[in-house]
Scaffold this active site. Structure first.
Site, PDB file in Angstrom:
ATOM      1  N   GLU A  90       0.865  -1.181   0.000  1.00 22.48           N
ATOM      2  CA  GLU A  90       0.000   0.000   0.000  1.00 22.48           C
ATOM      3  C   GLU A  90       0.889   1.213   0.000  1.00 22.48           C
ATOM      4  OE1 GLU A  90      -2.986  -0.630   3.089  1.00 22.48           O
ATOM      5  OE2 GLU A  90      -2.445  -2.690   2.645  1.00 22.48           O
TER       6      GLU A  90
ATOM      7  N   CYS B 116      -2.124   9.119   2.891  1.00 21.37           N
ATOM      8  CA  CYS B 116      -1.974   8.595   1.525  1.00 21.37           C
ATOM      9  C   CYS B 116      -3.181   8.907   0.652  1.00 21.37           C
ATOM     10  CB  CYS B 116      -1.749   7.097   1.568  1.00 21.37           C
ATOM     11  SG  CYS B 116      -3.114   6.218   2.365  1.00 21.37           S
TER      12      CYS B 116
HETATM   13  P1  NAD Z   1       8.744   4.908   3.882  1.00 21.52           P
HETATM   14  O1  NAD Z   1       8.628   4.162   2.616  1.00 21.52           O
HETATM   15  O2  NAD Z   1       9.872   5.843   4.044  1.00 21.52           O
HETATM   16  O3  NAD Z   1       8.824   3.898   5.117  1.00 21.52           O
HETATM   17  C1  NAD Z   1       7.802   2.944   5.366  1.00 21.52           C
HETATM   18  C2  NAD Z   1       8.386   1.785   6.130  1.00 21.52           C
HETATM   19  O4  NAD Z   1       9.201   1.014   5.240  1.00 21.52           O
HETATM   20  C3  NAD Z   1       9.286   2.183   7.295  1.00 21.52           C
HETATM   21  O5  NAD Z   1       9.045   1.336   8.404  1.00 21.52           O
HETATM   22  C4  NAD Z   1      10.675   1.981   6.730  1.00 21.52           C
HETATM   23  O6  NAD Z   1      11.642   1.737   7.724  1.00 21.52           O
HETATM   24  C5  NAD Z   1      10.461   0.772   5.851  1.00 21.52           C
HETATM   25  N1  NAD Z   1      11.413   0.569   4.761  1.00 21.52           N
HETATM   26  C6  NAD Z   1      11.954   1.504   3.948  1.00 21.52           C
HETATM   27  N2  NAD Z   1      12.759   0.920   3.042  1.00 21.52           N
HETATM   28  C7  NAD Z   1      12.733  -0.414   3.287  1.00 21.52           C
HETATM   29  C8  NAD Z   1      13.354  -1.541   2.692  1.00 21.52           C
HETATM   30  N3  NAD Z   1      14.182  -1.413   1.652  1.00 21.52           N
HETATM   31  N4  NAD Z   1      13.102  -2.764   3.196  1.00 21.52           N
HETATM   32  C9  NAD Z   1      12.259  -2.910   4.253  1.00 21.52           C
HETATM   33  N5  NAD Z   1      11.648  -1.880   4.863  1.00 21.52           N
HETATM   34  C10 NAD Z   1      11.873  -0.640   4.380  1.00 21.52           C
HETATM   35  O7  NAD Z   1       7.330   5.642   4.074  1.00 21.52           O
HETATM   36  P2  NAD Z   1       6.916   6.676   5.218  1.00 21.52           P
HETATM   37  O8  NAD Z   1       7.651   7.947   4.967  1.00 21.52           O
HETATM   38  O9  NAD Z   1       7.001   6.040   6.559  1.00 21.52           O
HETATM   39  O10 NAD Z   1       5.355   6.858   4.897  1.00 21.52           O
HETATM   40  C11 NAD Z   1       4.874   7.757   3.970  1.00 21.52           C
HETATM   41  C12 NAD Z   1       4.496   7.056   2.671  1.00 21.52           C
HETATM   42  O11 NAD Z   1       3.599   5.997   2.963  1.00 21.52           O
HETATM   43  C13 NAD Z   1       3.748   7.969   1.730  1.00 21.52           C
HETATM   44  O12 NAD Z   1       4.186   7.761   0.405  1.00 21.52           O
HETATM   45  C14 NAD Z   1       2.292   7.538   1.886  1.00 21.52           C
HETATM   46  O13 NAD Z   1       1.469   7.827   0.785  1.00 21.52           O
HETATM   47  C15 NAD Z   1       2.447   6.079   2.111  1.00 21.52           C
HETATM   48  N6  NAD Z   1       1.278   5.531   2.805  1.00 21.52           N
HETATM   49  C16 NAD Z   1       0.414   4.748   2.088  1.00 21.52           C
HETATM   50  C17 NAD Z   1      -0.738   4.248   2.686  1.00 21.52           C
HETATM   51  C18 NAD Z   1      -1.702   3.384   1.935  1.00 21.52           C
HETATM   52  O14 NAD Z   1      -2.563   2.779   2.582  1.00 21.52           O
HETATM   53  N7  NAD Z   1      -1.589   3.266   0.613  1.00 21.52           N
HETATM   54  C19 NAD Z   1      -1.005   4.542   4.031  1.00 21.52           C
HETATM   55  C20 NAD Z   1      -0.095   5.340   4.739  1.00 21.52           C
HETATM   56  C21 NAD Z   1       1.043   5.830   4.103  1.00 21.52           C
END
Ligand code: NAD
Length: 476
Positions: A248, A282
């Site tokens: 997501e 999001c």
């Molecule tokens: P992010 O991608 O920076 O981090 C999300 C999570 O992924 C964190 O826990 C991070 O440590 C982990 N992560 C990052 N790279 C990784 C890898 N290579 N392997 C494993 N884990 C990894 O996102 P964020 O800044 O925390 O959140 C914001 C983003 O999330 C925005 O783009 C937003 O639109 C999206 N979001 C989407 C939804 C949805 O339901 N579609 C809901 C909430 C947020």
């Protein structure tokens, strides 16, 4: 200052690493907690615990498993005020919204507990005489859940509840920005007699500990909520073991205001969908298209409404939104607005970092004159900034709305039922809201098209993500 431990194999334990993540209250700038910056040893210990416990967990009846989800809902409700206070502190979420998130999370555990007696297999007609074909639905196995910082408590439940209900075990990694409420929940869960190992919480960097969780042979499914970039890295990392992924990711939701719309309703709907949690959601409205015959009238009202938005202390009940999550996010928003201006767009209100004593605030910002192919119209801002563009006719606006690499949510404002039905048919997004703000229900299905994701969460279809099928052919 509070310090937290990892929750592995039913116990709160020290991390193998001696490193810590400092958790900042974005509004005050204070460091409010230390959580472990876990390493590969932590990741592997949690996965081994999840793997060892999963078969016995899957052998329990769904109703037995649902009993634990109900107990989790009770624990959350008994601690609802304190959890909301911590959530408001760790991410500068206004206290009213933080309370909604905590209460919604308790409801979410209860909602999925209710599915125990509902989900089922199928009996399929065979091509052979005297044969039954039975389709069973079985748990996928060990799930890795990776959470973002924007709705850390709810998204935790969005992964934990369906995983546990279906008989999967789970290792969940919170975001390093917002791990505190999750670890407070771990302390509550430690008081239950939940079979050890079925639920584990480990904190650490996504690129190291997160990557180890995703790449492990013990992992059967990865569910990430996060950015497109993290989704791409996880698809690559999951390729080796062909691990199932459910992603997501980000959004760039269009809000379309047709000529016959109730303008005041549209102004409120677009505003509410843009400034909620400082625009860091999001499914937020990220761009608006308004029919040219009402464009000036809409802009007039919308700009005034954005100027009236009160931002400040998350604990002040009059505050609509508070600080962005961190300085990097505030800078990213500002750089996007600066680039929009250099590309020829005009800032009608806002357009800069807010001048506040504490926090990383951005002013509510309305942008006109941006080009459809510009960054501010195409890329996720994740802040209280919205470009508004005029359109001439139905076909044009549908093409503009669909012209985007994201496909999470969308909305239309119109009083014509024909336009409602046509738009739902023509919009290529996982969700379409009609005459209301963007916010999903737990019984729906939150799933993005295109780069917004693979698979989805909530409701019946969200539960199915955690189940795999087995068909038995039985001659009699
Ligand atoms: P992010 O991608 O920076 O981090 C999300 C999570 O992924 C964190 O826990 C991070 O440590 C982990 N992560 C990052 N790279 C990784 C890898 N290579 N392997 C494993 N884990 C990894 O996102 P964020 O800044 O925390 O959140 C914001 C983003 O999330 C925005 O783009 C937003 O639109 C999206 N979001 C989407 C939804 C949805 O339901 N579609 C809901 C909430 C947020």
């Amino acid at each position: 200052m509070k310090t937290y431990q990892q929750f592995i194999n039913g116990k709160l334990v020290d991390s193998h690493s001696k490193e810590w993540i400092e958790v900042e209250n974005p509004f005050t700038g204070e460091i409010i907690a230390l959580v472990p910056k876990g390493d590969d040893n932590d990741a592997n210990a949690a996965l081994e615990a999840a793997s060892k416990s999963q078969t016995a967990w899957a052998a329990c009846t769904p109703s037995e498993r649902a009993g634990y989800l109900r107990q989790m809902a009770v624990l959350i409700r008994s601690n609802r005020k304190e959890l909301a206070r911590i959530l408001a502190q760790e991410q500068a979420k206004i206290i009213g919204l933080a309370q909604v998130e905590i209460d919604f999370t308790a409801d979410y555990f209860e909602y999925y507990a209710g599915w125990a007696r509902i989900y089922e297999g199928e009996i399929i007609n065979s091509d052979r005489v005297n044969e039954n074909m039975l389709l069973f639905r079985k748990p996928i196995g060990v799930v890795v859940g990776i959470c973002p910082w924007n709705f850390p408590f709810f998204v935790m439940a969005r992964k934990v509840a369906p995983a546990l209900l279906t008989g999967c075990s789970i290792v969940l990694k919170p975001s390093s920005n917002t791990p505190v409420t999750t670890f407070e929940f771990a302390k509550l869960v430690a008081s239950l007699d939940l079979p050890k190992g079925v639920l584990n919480f480990v904190s650490g960097s996504g690129k190291t500990l997160g990557n180890t969780l995703v790449r492990s042979k013990l992992t059967d499914m990865v569910t990430l909520t996060g950015s497109v970039e993290a989704g791409q890295e996880i698809i690559t990392a999951s390729a080796e073991n062909i691990t199932k992924v459910s992603l997501e990711l980000g959004g760039k939701a269009p809000a379309i205001v047709f000529a016959d719309a109730d303008i005041d309703l549209a102004v409120k709907g677009v505003l509410d969908s843009r400034v909620i949690f400082s625009g860091q959601v999001c499914n937020c409205a990220e761009r608006a298209y308004v029919h040219k015959s009402i464009f000036d009238k809409f802009i007039d009202k919308f700009v005034k409404a954005m100027q009236d938005v009160k931002y400040g202390d998350p604990f002040d009940p009059a505050t609509v939104y508070s600080s962005q999550i961190d300085k990097a996010q505030q800078n990213k928003i500002d750089e996007m607005v600066v680039r929009a201006k250099s590309a020829g767009a005009q800032v009608l209100t806002g357009g800069r970092k807010a001048d506040t004593k504490t926090g990383y605030f951005y002013e509510p910002t309305v942008i006109a004159g941006a080009r459809q192919d510009s960054e501010i119209v195409q890329k996720e801002v994740f802040g209280p900034v919205i470009p508004v563009l005029p359109f001439s006719d139905y076909d044009e606006v549908i093409a503009l709305a669909n012209d985007c690499e994201y496909g999470l949510t969308s909305s239309v404002f119109t009083t014509n039922i024909n336009t409602v039905m046509r738009s739902i048919k023509d919009l290529k997004f996982g969700e379409t809201y009609v005459n209301r703000e963007h916010f999903e229900g737990m019984q729906g299905f939150h799933a993005g098209w295109r780069k917004s994701g693979i698979g989805g969460a909530d409701g019946k279809h969200g539960l199915m993500e955690y189940l795999q099928t087995q068909v038995a052919y039985i001659q009699f």
